[in-house]
Write a protein that holds these residues in place. Structure first.
Motif, PDB file in Angstrom:
ATOM      1  N   ALA A  66       2.564  -2.989-135.722  1.00  0.00           N
ATOM      2  CA  ALA A  66       1.414  -2.092-135.803  1.00  0.00           C
ATOM      3  C   ALA A  66       0.574  -2.507-137.003  1.00  0.00           C
ATOM      4  CB  ALA A  66       1.872  -0.646-135.940  1.00  0.00           C
ATOM      5  N   MET A  67      -0.734  -2.595-136.819  1.00  0.00           N
ATOM      6  CA  MET A  67      -1.670  -2.987-137.866  1.00  0.00           C
ATOM      7  C   MET A  67      -2.158  -1.764-138.633  1.00  0.00           C
ATOM      8  SD  MET A  67      -3.398  -5.504-139.275  1.00  0.00           S
ATOM      9  CE  MET A  67      -3.338  -6.886-138.135  1.00  0.00           C
ATOM     10  N   ASN A  68      -2.329  -1.914-139.944  1.00  0.00           N
ATOM     11  CA  ASN A  68      -2.885  -0.820-140.734  1.00  0.00           C
ATOM     12  C   ASN A  68      -4.252  -0.420-140.196  1.00  0.00           C
ATOM     13  OD1 ASN A  68      -5.204  -2.036-142.566  1.00  0.00           O
ATOM     14  ND2 ASN A  68      -3.556  -3.566-142.486  1.00  0.00           N
ATOM     15  N   ALA A  69      -4.632   0.841-140.425  1.00  0.00           N
ATOM     16  CA  ALA A  69      -5.836   1.399-139.798  1.00  0.00           C
ATOM     17  C   ALA A  69      -7.108   0.701-140.244  1.00  0.00           C
ATOM     18  CB  ALA A  69      -5.928   2.894-140.103  1.00  0.00           C
ATOM     19  N   VAL A  70      -7.181   0.253-141.502  1.00  0.00           N
ATOM     20  CA  VAL A  70      -8.398  -0.400-141.994  1.00  0.00           C
ATOM     21  C   VAL A  70      -8.636  -1.704-141.245  1.00  0.00           C
ATOM     22  CG1 VAL A  70      -9.543  -1.412-143.983  1.00  0.00           C
ATOM     23  CG2 VAL A  70      -8.167   0.657-144.266  1.00  0.00           C
ATOM     24  N   ASP A  71      -7.616  -2.544-141.160  1.00  0.00           N
ATOM     25  CA  ASP A  71      -7.756  -3.816-140.458  1.00  0.00           C
ATOM     26  C   ASP A  71      -7.802  -3.636-138.938  1.00  0.00           C
ATOM     27  OD1 ASP A  71      -7.846  -5.632-142.666  1.00  0.00           O
ATOM     28  OD2 ASP A  71      -5.696  -5.333-142.962  1.00  0.00           O
ATOM     29  N   TYR A  72      -7.148  -2.604-138.443  1.00  0.00           N
ATOM     30  CA  TYR A  72      -7.137  -2.345-137.001  1.00  0.00           C
ATOM     31  C   TYR A  72      -8.556  -2.152-136.470  1.00  0.00           C
ATOM     32  CZ  TYR A  72      -5.866  -0.152-132.518  1.00  0.00           C
ATOM     33  OH  TYR A  72      -5.734   0.155-131.175  1.00  0.00           O
ATOM     34  N   GLY A  73      -9.396  -1.445-137.229  1.00  0.00           N
ATOM     35  CA  GLY A  73     -10.777  -1.227-136.815  1.00  0.00           C
ATOM     36  C   GLY A  73     -10.861  -0.525-135.481  1.00  0.00           C
ATOM     37  N   THR A  74     -11.625  -1.095-134.561  1.00  0.00           N
ATOM     38  CA  THR A  74     -11.717  -0.565-133.201  1.00  0.00           C
ATOM     39  C   THR A  74     -10.932  -1.492-132.286  1.00  0.00           C
ATOM     40  OG1 THR A  74     -13.938   0.253-133.732  1.00  0.00           O
ATOM     41  CG2 THR A  74     -13.293   0.270-131.409  1.00  0.00           C
ATOM     42  N   ALA A  75      -9.613  -1.469-132.453  1.00  0.00           N
ATOM     43  CA  ALA A  75      -8.691  -2.301-131.664  1.00  0.00           C
ATOM     44  C   ALA A  75      -8.941  -3.796-131.879  1.00  0.00           C
ATOM     45  CB  ALA A  75      -8.775  -1.949-130.177  1.00  0.00           C
ATOM     46  N   ASP A  76      -9.463  -4.151-133.068  1.00  0.00           N
ATOM     47  CA  ASP A  76      -9.889  -5.528-133.323  1.00  0.00           C
ATOM     48  C   ASP A  76      -8.766  -6.553-133.187  1.00  0.00           C
ATOM     49  OD1 ASP A  76     -12.306  -4.327-133.911  1.00  0.00           O
ATOM     50  OD2 ASP A  76     -12.102  -4.540-136.082  1.00  0.00           O
ATOM     51  N   TRP A  77      -7.538  -6.165-133.546  1.00  0.00           N
ATOM     52  CA  TRP A  77      -6.416  -7.108-133.553  1.00  0.00           C
ATOM     53  C   TRP A  77      -5.503  -6.965-132.341  1.00  0.00           C
ATOM     54  CZ3 TRP A  77      -5.452 -11.138-136.827  1.00  0.00           C
ATOM     55  CH2 TRP A  77      -6.240 -11.225-137.979  1.00  0.00           C
ATOM     56  N   CYS A  78      -5.793  -6.063-131.445  1.00  0.00           N
ATOM     57  CA  CYS A  78      -4.883  -5.810-130.330  1.00  0.00           C
ATOM     58  C   CYS A  78      -4.647  -7.068-129.494  1.00  0.00           C
ATOM     59  CB  CYS A  78      -5.439  -4.704-129.433  1.00  0.00           C
ATOM     60  SG  CYS A  78      -5.245  -3.051-130.117  1.00  0.00           S
ATOM     61  N   MET A 177     -23.261  -6.080-122.848  1.00  0.00           N
ATOM     62  CA  MET A 177     -22.024  -5.907-123.585  1.00  0.00           C
ATOM     63  C   MET A 177     -21.421  -4.542-123.293  1.00  0.00           C
ATOM     64  SD  MET A 177     -21.446  -6.686-127.635  1.00  0.00           S
ATOM     65  CE  MET A 177     -22.254  -8.262-127.372  1.00  0.00           C
ATOM     66  N   LEU A 178     -20.098  -4.507-123.095  1.00  0.00           N
ATOM     67  CA  LEU A 178     -19.389  -3.246-122.916  1.00  0.00           C
ATOM     68  C   LEU A 178     -18.913  -2.735-124.264  1.00  0.00           C
ATOM     69  CD1 LEU A 178     -19.404  -4.503-120.024  1.00  0.00           C
ATOM     70  CD2 LEU A 178     -17.173  -3.435-119.665  1.00  0.00           C
ATOM     71  N   ASP A 179     -18.850  -1.422-124.407  1.00  0.00           N
ATOM     72  CA  ASP A 179     -18.429  -0.806-125.661  1.00  0.00           C
ATOM     73  C   ASP A 179     -16.901  -0.797-125.764  1.00  0.00           C
ATOM     74  OD1 ASP A 179     -21.046  -0.209-126.481  1.00  0.00           O
ATOM     75  OD2 ASP A 179     -21.033   1.673-125.343  1.00  0.00           O
ATOM     76  N   ARG A 180     -16.402  -1.200-126.919  1.00  0.00           N
ATOM     77  CA  ARG A 180     -14.954  -1.191-127.140  1.00  0.00           C
ATOM     78  C   ARG A 180     -14.538   0.136-127.756  1.00  0.00           C
ATOM     79  NH1 ARG A 180     -11.973  -6.294-129.912  1.00  0.00           N
ATOM     80  NH2 ARG A 180     -10.031  -6.164-128.725  1.00  0.00           N
ATOM     81  N   VAL A 181     -13.380   0.634-127.340  1.00  0.00           N
ATOM     82  CA  VAL A 181     -12.853   1.881-127.884  1.00  0.00           C
ATOM     83  C   VAL A 181     -11.519   1.628-128.574  1.00  0.00           C
ATOM     84  CG1 VAL A 181     -14.064   3.379-126.265  1.00  0.00           C
ATOM     85  CG2 VAL A 181     -11.824   2.447-125.646  1.00  0.00           C
ATOM     86  N   GLU A 182     -11.095   2.596-129.366  1.00  0.00           N
ATOM     87  CA  GLU A 182      -9.928   2.439-130.230  1.00  0.00           C
ATOM     88  C   GLU A 182      -8.650   2.138-129.465  1.00  0.00           C
ATOM     89  OE1 GLU A 182      -8.207   5.909-132.307  1.00  0.00           O
ATOM     90  OE2 GLU A 182      -8.727   4.862-134.162  1.00  0.00           O
ATOM     91  N   TYR A 183      -8.560   2.595-128.208  1.00  0.00           N
ATOM     92  CA  TYR A 183      -7.343   2.352-127.438  1.00  0.00           C
ATOM     93  C   TYR A 183      -7.410   1.047-126.638  1.00  0.00           C
ATOM     94  CZ  TYR A 183     -10.056   4.904-123.827  1.00  0.00           C
ATOM     95  OH  TYR A 183     -11.028   5.336-122.952  1.00  0.00           O
ATOM     96  N   ASN A 184      -8.312   0.132-127.060  1.00  0.00           N
ATOM     97  CA  ASN A 184      -8.304  -1.254-126.607  1.00  0.00           C
ATOM     98  C   ASN A 184      -8.763  -1.436-125.167  1.00  0.00           C
ATOM     99  OD1 ASN A 184      -7.943  -4.053-126.965  1.00  0.00           O
ATOM    100  ND2 ASN A 184      -5.872  -3.962-126.105  1.00  0.00           N
ATOM    101  N   TYR A 185      -9.793  -0.723-124.781  1.00  0.00           N
ATOM    102  CA  TYR A 185     -10.483  -0.985-123.523  1.00  0.00           C
ATOM    103  C   TYR A 185     -11.972  -1.157-123.807  1.00  0.00           C
ATOM    104  CZ  TYR A 185      -6.594  -0.055-120.351  1.00  0.00           C
ATOM    105  OH  TYR A 185      -5.398  -0.122-119.656  1.00  0.00           O
ATOM    106  N   PHE A 186     -12.629  -1.913-122.944  1.00  0.00           N
ATOM    107  CA  PHE A 186     -14.075  -2.042-122.983  1.00  0.00           C
ATOM    108  C   PHE A 186     -14.638  -1.161-121.864  1.00  0.00           C
ATOM    109  CE2 PHE A 186     -12.495  -5.843-125.002  1.00  0.00           C
ATOM    110  CZ  PHE A 186     -13.390  -6.066-126.051  1.00  0.00           C
ATOM    111  N   LEU A 187     -15.585  -0.274-122.224  1.00  0.00           N
ATOM    112  CA  LEU A 187     -16.030   0.758-121.298  1.00  0.00           C
ATOM    113  C   LEU A 187     -17.485   0.583-120.894  1.00  0.00           C
ATOM    114  CD1 LEU A 187     -14.587   4.069-122.846  1.00  0.00           C
ATOM    115  CD2 LEU A 187     -13.461   2.431-121.324  1.00  0.00           C
TER     116      LEU A 187
END
Length: 232
Positions: A66-78, A177-187
């Motif tokens: 699990a990545m720390n919240a700062v680096d995680y961003g909007t599912a950036d590292w998933c 471009m589709l919008d990315r959300v925190e749970y790692n989907y592009f909407l």
């Protein structure tokens, strides 16, 4: 243009990059620089491969973190991989979750991964880590979330070597471009129509893969035609 699936791999970057076995790469391909090394502390939790990144459990592959919240961003590292060095060893893990209580630079590892760096009894240890290519095989994949239809699109990228930067879909003859959300989907909350779709994926190292003819589905995974090259 829409019909049997085909794929175009375009590489746009600055530093030299080599491909490997199942890669298709245009002449002159290159890679942007990797992010700088990070440092922090490692802890461990009862990881099973699931988490905020919305991946399924991977009982046969528990080298995850699990990545720390700062680096995680909007599912950036998933779905991306990092090589972690601790007091007694080094391990490569795939990011599958977010650690809200972790400070910037920290990683919360599976017990199996933590044990490669230190005895579990230590509980918390100093680490350094950096991005590496995931050891994947075959093409990237597109997972359509449950509930997806022509009126609501939610697409997740799986089986990729490097962090995903953007996902675009062709609408009315142009990519948007589709919008990315925190749970790692592009909407796309207004949907993308009945499909099949033309999709363009860009990773953080500057590679672009375009897939034509991806059929929409409800909780299904569609395989693309190419994999991003390795920059290592």
């Amino acid at each position: 243009m829409i019909g049997a699936m085909r794929s175009l791999l375009v590489v746009v970057a600055m530093s030299a990059c080599g491909g490997s076995g199942d890669d298709t790469m245009l002449p002159g391909g290159s890679c942007t620089d990797a992010p700088a090394d990070a440092s922090g502390e490692a802890t461990y939790y009862a990881a099973d491969g699931t988490g905020n990144c919305s991946f399924p459990a991977t009982p046969s592959d528990l080298m995850v973190a699990a990545m720390n919240a700062v680096d995680y961003g909007t599912a950036d590292w998933c779905g991306a991989c990092v090589e972690v060095t601790g007091p007694t060893g080094t391990v490569t893990v795939r990011i599958v979750d977010q650690c809200p209580g972790c400070a910037k630079g920290d990683l919360d590892l599976s017990p199996e991964a933590f044990g490669m760096l230190s005895p579990l009894s230590a509980g918390r240890v100093p680490i350094t880590w950096h991005e590496v290519a995931c050891n994947v095989s075959g093409p990237i994949a597109y997972h359509f979330k449950d509930g997806v239809s022509q009126y609501w699109a939610a697409i997740q990228i799986r089986n990729h070597r490097y962090p995903i930067a953007t996902l675009e879909a062709e609408v009315g003859g142009a990519y948007q471009m589709l919008d990315r959300v925190e749970y790692n989907y592009f909407l796309e909350t207004d949907g993308l129509g009945p499909g099949p779709y033309s999709l363009r994926v860009t990773d953080t190292r500057g590679h672009v893969v375009e897939d034509i003819g991806i059929a929409v589905g409800d909780d299904v995974t569609r395989t693309g035609a190419n994999q991003f090259p390795s920059c290592e």
